[in-house]
Design a protein around this motif. Structure first.
Motif, PDB file in Angstrom:
ATOM      1  N   MET A   1      -4.316  32.471  40.567  1.00 50.00           N
ATOM      2  CA  MET A   1      -3.830  33.002  39.289  1.00 50.00           C
ATOM      3  C   MET A   1      -2.306  32.927  39.261  1.00 50.00           C
ATOM      4  N   ASN A   2      -1.758  32.388  38.190  1.00 51.70           N
ATOM      5  CA  ASN A   2      -0.320  32.244  38.087  1.00 51.70           C
ATOM      6  C   ASN A   2       0.323  33.589  37.777  1.00 51.70           C
ATOM      7  N   ASP A   3       1.388  33.927  38.487  1.00 53.24           N
ATOM      8  CA  ASP A   3       2.054  35.208  38.254  1.00 53.24           C
ATOM      9  C   ASP A   3       3.493  35.003  37.801  1.00 53.24           C
ATOM     10  N   ARG A   4       3.719  33.955  37.027  1.00 48.73           N
ATOM     11  CA  ARG A   4       5.057  33.656  36.525  1.00 48.73           C
ATOM     12  C   ARG A   4       5.475  34.730  35.518  1.00 48.73           C
ATOM     13  N   LYS A   5       6.550  35.459  35.819  1.00 46.16           N
ATOM     14  CA  LYS A   5       6.994  36.542  34.951  1.00 46.16           C
ATOM     15  C   LYS A   5       7.922  36.030  33.863  1.00 46.16           C
ATOM     16  N   LEU A   6       7.876  36.723  32.725  1.00 40.99           N
ATOM     17  CA  LEU A   6       8.869  36.486  31.689  1.00 40.99           C
ATOM     18  C   LEU A   6       9.784  37.701  31.645  1.00 40.99           C
ATOM     19  N   ILE A   7      11.059  37.461  31.932  1.00 43.82           N
ATOM     20  CA  ILE A   7      12.065  38.519  31.980  1.00 43.82           C
ATOM     21  C   ILE A   7      12.955  38.413  30.741  1.00 43.82           C
ATOM     22  N   ALA A   8      13.080  39.516  30.011  1.00 41.86           N
ATOM     23  CA  ALA A   8      13.982  39.559  28.864  1.00 41.86           C
ATOM     24  C   ALA A   8      15.213  40.347  29.262  1.00 41.86           C
ATOM     25  N   ASN A   9      16.375  39.745  29.143  1.00 43.46           N
ATOM     26  CA  ASN A   9      17.639  40.352  29.568  1.00 43.46           C
ATOM     27  C   ASN A   9      18.553  40.517  28.356  1.00 43.46           C
ATOM     28  N   VAL A  10      18.973  41.755  28.080  1.00 38.32           N
ATOM     29  CA  VAL A  10      19.801  41.987  26.899  1.00 38.32           C
ATOM     30  C   VAL A  10      20.778  43.125  27.169  1.00 38.32           C
ATOM     31  N   THR A  11      21.986  43.017  26.593  1.00 40.19           N
ATOM     32  CA  THR A  11      22.974  44.096  26.658  1.00 40.19           C
ATOM     33  C   THR A  11      23.024  44.778  25.300  1.00 40.19           C
TER      34      THR A  11
ATOM     35  N   GLY B   1      16.009  34.127  40.669  1.00 40.35           N
ATOM     36  CA  GLY B   1      14.558  34.008  40.796  1.00 40.35           C
ATOM     37  C   GLY B   1      13.908  33.238  39.668  1.00 40.35           C
ATOM     38  N   ALA B   2      14.701  32.700  38.735  1.00 42.00           N
ATOM     39  CA  ALA B   2      14.157  32.010  37.562  1.00 42.00           C
ATOM     40  C   ALA B   2      14.497  30.522  37.594  1.00 42.00           C
ATOM     41  N   ASP B   3      13.600  29.711  37.048  1.00 36.30           N
ATOM     42  CA  ASP B   3      13.885  28.279  36.948  1.00 36.30           C
ATOM     43  C   ASP B   3      13.734  27.754  35.517  1.00 36.30           C
ATOM     44  N   THR B   4      13.546  28.666  34.570  1.00 35.95           N
ATOM     45  CA  THR B   4      13.489  28.295  33.154  1.00 35.95           C
ATOM     46  C   THR B   4      14.213  29.358  32.342  1.00 35.95           C
ATOM     47  N   VAL B   5      15.072  28.913  31.423  1.00 33.31           N
ATOM     48  CA  VAL B   5      15.817  29.820  30.550  1.00 33.31           C
ATOM     49  C   VAL B   5      15.422  29.544  29.099  1.00 33.31           C
ATOM     50  N   LEU B   6      15.171  30.610  28.354  1.00 31.85           N
ATOM     51  CA  LEU B   6      14.888  30.498  26.925  1.00 31.85           C
ATOM     52  C   LEU B   6      16.109  30.980  26.149  1.00 31.85           C
TER      53      LEU B   6
ATOM     54  N   LEU C   1       4.287  27.848  29.010  1.00 28.58           N
ATOM     55  CA  LEU C   1       5.233  27.947  30.127  1.00 28.58           C
ATOM     56  C   LEU C   1       4.747  28.963  31.157  1.00 28.58           C
ATOM     57  N   LYS C   2       4.246  30.093  30.681  1.00 31.69           N
ATOM     58  CA  LYS C   2       3.782  31.135  31.599  1.00 31.69           C
ATOM     59  C   LYS C   2       2.557  30.687  32.388  1.00 31.69           C
ATOM     60  N   ALA C   3       1.756  29.823  31.783  1.00 27.37           N
ATOM     61  CA  ALA C   3       0.543  29.351  32.453  1.00 27.37           C
ATOM     62  C   ALA C   3       0.837  28.231  33.446  1.00 27.37           C
ATOM     63  N   ALA C   4       2.008  27.601  33.317  1.00 26.13           N
ATOM     64  CA  ALA C   4       2.373  26.488  34.197  1.00 26.13           C
ATOM     65  C   ALA C   4       2.898  27.016  35.530  1.00 26.13           C
ATOM     66  N   SER C   5       2.936  26.142  36.514  1.00 26.12           N
ATOM     67  CA  SER C   5       3.490  26.538  37.808  1.00 26.12           C
ATOM     68  C   SER C   5       5.006  26.616  37.711  1.00 26.12           C
ATOM     69  N   GLY C   6       5.582  27.456  38.523  1.00 25.92           N
ATOM     70  CA  GLY C   6       7.034  27.590  38.517  1.00 25.92           C
ATOM     71  C   GLY C   6       7.457  28.996  38.880  1.00 25.92           C
ATOM     72  N   ARG C   7       8.760  29.210  38.846  1.00 21.33           N
ATOM     73  CA  ARG C   7       9.319  30.531  39.129  1.00 21.33           C
ATOM     74  C   ARG C   7       9.423  31.302  37.820  1.00 21.33           C
ATOM     75  N   ASP C   8      10.161  32.399  37.812  1.00 24.41           N
ATOM     76  CA  ASP C   8      10.229  33.248  36.633  1.00 24.41           C
ATOM     77  C   ASP C   8      10.902  32.536  35.455  1.00 24.41           C
ATOM     78  N   ILE C   9      10.621  33.044  34.274  1.00 23.92           N
ATOM     79  CA  ILE C   9      11.224  32.583  33.021  1.00 23.92           C
ATOM     80  C   ILE C   9      12.117  33.719  32.534  1.00 23.92           C
ATOM     81  N   ILE C  10      13.329  33.383  32.089  1.00 26.80           N
ATOM     82  CA  ILE C  10      14.241  34.442  31.645  1.00 26.80           C
ATOM     83  C   ILE C  10      14.829  34.114  30.279  1.00 26.80           C
ATOM     84  N   VAL C  11      14.909  35.132  29.429  1.00 22.72           N
ATOM     85  CA  VAL C  11      15.582  35.008  28.136  1.00 22.72           C
ATOM     86  C   VAL C  11      16.942  35.665  28.288  1.00 22.72           C
ATOM     87  N   LEU C  12      17.988  34.913  28.042  1.00 24.27           N
ATOM     88  CA  LEU C  12      19.345  35.418  28.239  1.00 24.27           C
ATOM     89  C   LEU C  12      19.955  35.881  26.915  1.00 24.27           C
TER      90      LEU C  12
END
Length: 199
Positions: free
Chosen positions: A1-11, A47-52, A119-130
């Motif tokens: 099971m893929n556990d690729r997280k989506l992290i939302a980062n905001v100030t 820890g992320a390899d994809t940026v949105l 993207l979340k279903a694909a293999s890879g490290r975390d996904i982050i929204v900057l």
């Protein structure tokens, strides 16, 4: 099971704005560039390899970070982040951009929810929204955010782009970390509460 997280980062400001009137972001600069914050944030992006990114942040980042990465005398956390941003996959969500010239960038051809689910279903490290508020809000509405990192700056703006609008549905989160910075900002990490979540 893929556990690729989506992290939302905001100030955000104390009163919940992601930007001030006219898109003003000067209120957060002192906090964002401080060595303590850049060290803390290195633990997030490494820890992320994809940026949105939305269009505004993509254009703003592209106008600044590549030159930092290319500086032969560059060093420190900011330079490390610049190099990472240059190399990482960048997916841009825009209905007006026709090209994404920054290396390793592409404009999403499908709607945000469909693209992110794949993207979340694909293999890879975390996904982050900057910091792209519109992207994060859409993902919150679709219940696709696994981790929410809010950097609360000690400013009251009174007006601007309010982050939490009425369209975001109710949800529960678990506090997973809190860091107080010497500039007076606070970094809060929340993870999405699930049936298996522990307080």
């Amino acid at each position: 099971m893929n556990d690729r997280k989506l992290i939302a980062n905001v100030t955000l400001s104390i009163d919940g704005f992601a930007s001030g009137p006219g898109g003003d972001m000067s209120w957060l600069v002192e906090h964002a560039v401080h060595e303590q914050m850049t060290t803390y944030f290195a633990g997030v992006w490494s820890g992320a390899d994809t940026v949105l990114l939305g269009r505004n942040n993509y254009e703003g980042f592209h106008g600044f970070w590549p030159s930092v990465a290319a500086d032969p005398n560059g060093s420190g956390r900011a330079h490390d982040m610049a190099v990472w941003l240059d190399r990482v996959e960048k997916v841009v969500f825009s209905t007006t951009l026709t090209e994404a010239p920054w290396q390793n960038s592409r404009i999403a051809e499908r709607d945000l929810e469909t693209e992110v689910r794949e993207l979340k279903a694909a293999s890879g490290r975390d996904i982050i929204v900057l910091s792209s508020a519109s992207v994060i809000r859409t993902l919150l509405k679709a219940d696709l955010v696994d981790e929410l990192r809010i950097h609360l700056a000690p400013s009251i703006l009174g007006a601007g782009l309010r982050f939490f609008d009425d369209g975001i549905p109710a949800s529960d989160w678990v506090l997973d970390g809190a860091n107080t910075m010497v500039t007076g900002s606070i970094s809060l990490t929340y993870r999405r509460k699930t049936a298996n979540s522990t307080p």
